[in-house]
Structure formats: structure tokens, C-alpha cells
Write a protein that holds these residues in place. Sequence first.
Motif, PDB file in Angstrom:
ATOM      1  N   GLN A  98       0.924  -1.209   0.154  1.00 49.07           N
ATOM      2  CA  GLN A  98       0.077  -0.060   0.053  1.00 49.07           C
ATOM      3  C   GLN A  98       0.772   1.073   0.038  1.00 49.07           C
ATOM      4  O   GLN A  98       0.218   2.336  -0.155  1.00 49.07           O
ATOM      5  CB  GLN A  98      -0.955  -0.015   1.167  1.00 49.07           C
ATOM      6  N   SER A  99       2.101   0.867   0.049  1.00 43.67           N
ATOM      7  CA  SER A  99       3.248   2.468   0.445  1.00 43.67           C
ATOM      8  C   SER A  99       4.501   2.125  -0.169  1.00 43.67           C
ATOM      9  O   SER A  99       4.923   0.910   0.116  1.00 43.67           O
ATOM     10  CB  SER A  99       3.107   2.766   1.609  1.00 43.67           C
ATOM     11  N   VAL A 100       5.244   2.830  -0.960  1.00 44.07           N
ATOM     12  CA  VAL A 100       6.353   2.928  -1.314  1.00 44.07           C
ATOM     13  C   VAL A 100       7.292   2.741   0.173  1.00 44.07           C
ATOM     14  O   VAL A 100       8.280   1.838  -0.012  1.00 44.07           O
ATOM     15  CB  VAL A 100       7.095   3.895  -1.892  1.00 44.07           C
ATOM     16  N   CYS A 205       5.062  -0.927  -4.516  1.00 42.03           N
ATOM     17  CA  CYS A 205       4.175  -0.213  -5.490  1.00 42.03           C
ATOM     18  C   CYS A 205       4.788  -0.164  -6.844  1.00 42.03           C
ATOM     19  O   CYS A 205       4.480   0.697  -7.738  1.00 42.03           O
ATOM     20  CB  CYS A 205       3.705   1.143  -4.950  1.00 42.03           C
ATOM     21  N   GLU A 276       7.733   9.132  -1.800  1.00 37.74           N
ATOM     22  CA  GLU A 276       6.553   8.164  -2.218  1.00 37.74           C
ATOM     23  C   GLU A 276       6.435   7.967  -3.838  1.00 37.74           C
ATOM     24  O   GLU A 276       5.257   7.926  -4.188  1.00 37.74           O
ATOM     25  CB  GLU A 276       5.347   8.538  -1.625  1.00 37.74           C
ATOM     26  N   ALA A 278       7.063   5.704  -6.695  1.00 33.86           N
ATOM     27  CA  ALA A 278       7.550   4.038  -6.957  1.00 33.86           C
ATOM     28  C   ALA A 278       8.585   4.055  -8.031  1.00 33.86           C
ATOM     29  O   ALA A 278       8.657   4.963  -8.851  1.00 33.86           O
ATOM     30  CB  ALA A 278       6.436   3.388  -7.601  1.00 33.86           C
ATOM     31  N   SER A 309       2.484   4.311  -9.525  1.00 39.05           N
ATOM     32  CA  SER A 309       2.378   3.282  -8.508  1.00 39.05           C
ATOM     33  C   SER A 309       1.297   2.133  -8.800  1.00 39.05           C
ATOM     34  O   SER A 309       0.301   2.468  -9.613  1.00 39.05           O
ATOM     35  CB  SER A 309       1.957   4.053  -7.077  1.00 39.05           C
ATOM     36  N   SER A 310       1.740   1.114  -8.569  1.00 38.00           N
ATOM     37  CA  SER A 310       0.640  -0.017  -8.474  1.00 38.00           C
ATOM     38  C   SER A 310       0.370  -0.466  -7.019  1.00 38.00           C
ATOM     39  O   SER A 310       1.214  -0.792  -6.289  1.00 38.00           O
ATOM     40  CB  SER A 310       1.209  -1.117  -9.357  1.00 38.00           C
ATOM     41  N   TYR A 311      -0.938  -0.543  -6.693  1.00 41.14           N
ATOM     42  CA  TYR A 311      -1.162  -0.776  -4.959  1.00 41.14           C
ATOM     43  C   TYR A 311      -1.739  -2.200  -5.186  1.00 41.14           C
ATOM     44  O   TYR A 311      -2.201  -2.752  -5.964  1.00 41.14           O
ATOM     45  CB  TYR A 311      -2.051   0.248  -4.727  1.00 41.14           C
TER      46      TYR A 311
END
Length: 374
Positions: A98-100, A205, A276, A278, A309-311
Motif C-alpha cells: 500500500q505504500s513505497v 508499489c 513516495e 515508485a 504506483s501499483s497498489y
Amino acid sequence: MAAPIGSKTPDDFSKPGRFQYGEADYVFESKPWAEPMPFQISEFDRELRGRWDHAMEKGHFRYTLSTLKTKVIPGKLKYVAQLNMKRATERRKPQEIQSVSQPFNPDLFNFLKIREHEILLELSPEQMMNGVADPSSEDSNTESTNDRNIIIINISPLEYCNILLVPSVDRCLPQVLTQNAIEVALDMMLISSHQGFRIGWNSLCAFASVNHLHFHAYYLDKELAIEYAVTKPVIGGCHEIVSYPTRGLAFQLEERNVKQLAKLVYRVTSYFHSNEIAHNMFITRGTVFGKDSDSTDRTVRVYVWPRRSSYGAKTEDAFNIAVCELAGHLPIKVEHEYDTMTEDKASHLLREASLSVEEFDNVKKQLMPVLNGK
């Protein structure tokens, strides 16, 4: 049984080994792909490949890796497509991301939970053998003693000798690059003499599957266009890729100064982590910036792609846009997609992960003081 490697027999590979190296073991030269093969093999390559082959023969992987269907997709970018359907169905379930900057969670899978037979080697640089770290490092995570850098099998391999390099494994670092880790990865590239040896890294991410600091590496016996991609200067030793589907930054080894290259790349990736963003990193042998693909003036290139980003967990499309794909190597999971993949379609998929022109220009602007060391 695997053939003996040097003076070693397969029985010598039944337990993890230790590979000690120093700057004298670096291989700086490489040949253009147009020149006759076979590839040159270093002592490290022989040790690594022998141990990986032994692990495959002993059944330590989730599936065997027979000859992969491979083709070079027609076009100027020469994408290398490979069909690997088993990796889509028989790999370990990716973690939810959910987060870098998601912290390390000891309750989830990590590389201290693997079985001993998955460990091939401990990679031991001379400067760490006596517990001496580099005092000039900007890396706040530098450890002075008992830093184990291990090489393990990827039990769901994507190519021949697909391994994971896990720097400072016992420190349980999250999937965030450190200056020391980048330097260890560059070391591993340089102690291999095989020009098809590649090293990649995915941030959280950006399709990292496990939140424990690690790199992928493998041998790909095909040239990639990224090895001679055109670049233009940004500032200092930082360049950007031009005429490529994804916007990214490029660096090269100059004057054989591994520490300086690691420091420069770390400044960039540290900024991305703090903000943050990715990102993916790829290390390969290639031509010196500005040289043609057939030039004998060669070095090590490092690419860093800031990206969208990919979550959540990884999806299972034709291929995910992670570091291999950004570099032009496309492990495809669906046979129909492999059969029908074109350069235009692949480039379209890659562009979907790229920052826009405006976003990338803003990143470059913000990196100026970072790259100036301010």
C-alpha cells in the motif's frame, strides 16, 4: 548429475557456500553481441551456475525450467518475449503493498524464513570481512559488522539461474535501496563476466512481491536495446533516456569507481523513497553513453525509472510492468499474448506505467539540488 565445476563436484553444493571477492575480481571489459560467442564465464559465474543447476536437479524449485519459448519481437526496440505460464500459476502469493515506504513486517514471509537448501552462496566483499564499512557512505543504514549478503534461488524462476541477492539479510530491511545494497549489486555484476547477466530491483508499489530488501538477477542470452539506448545529460553523471516508451534516468560506471556510482544512484532512489515515488532499477553491461551498439567501448549501465504506483497485490495480466519489462525483457504468462505480442502493443503497455512528460520534468527539477549534493 551436474558436471563438476572446476575442482568441485555436485556434493560440494549440498550446503550453502561462501564467495569472497575483491576489486581484483572485477571484470570491466565485455564484448559487443555481434562478436562470436560463447560467453565468457568467470569463477563467480561457474560457482553460481553450478549451485543453481544442482538445486534444480534436487527439485528445490516449484517447477522445472525447461527451454522457454523465446523470440525477439520485430522492431527497432528488439523486445525479448518469453512464454513462462508456470510462473503465473505456481509462484508464491504476492504480498499486499500500500505504500513505497511500508515498514518491514516480521510476521509476513521474508528471507529469514526460507529453507537452508534455498541458499546458494554468501557474497563476502573483502572490505567487510574485518567488519570495516565505508566511512564516506551517505547511507544511514550502513552496518559495520556481521552483514550477511546472501544469494538464494527464486523458487519460481523467470529465466535460467534466476536468483535473489539479499543484502544484509539479518537486518530485516524493507524493500528500500541503501547505498551499501546498490554497491553490493554492482559488485555482483562486475564479478560476473557474462554479458547476459542482468540485475533488477522493484520498489514497493512497483511490483515488488516481498517487503524484504532484495534484487533479482538472471542470465538472458539475448541483447536488449536498453544496453545501447540513446541518452542525454541531466546534471552531473545523471542522464535521461530518449526515444524510449518509458521516461527514466540513466547512469554509467566511470573510471571504474563503483562507490561513486552507487552514491549517485542512491541519492536519486533515496529521494524517490522519501517522496513516495515508485521506481525500478536495472543494471546491465552496455556501451558507453553515446556509442553505437557494435562499439567495443563498454561499461556498466544503471537505469532508474520513476513510475506510476501499483497498489495491492500483483495482478496476472499478460505481463506486469516491473523492472524486466521496462528493460525490454517481457516474461509473458498467457500463450495467446505471447503469440500476438507486437512492438506497438508492448510499447503501449509500458507507456501506461510511465510518468507523464510534466511529471517527469518536475521530478528532474526536484532532483537538481539532490544530484548537486545539496
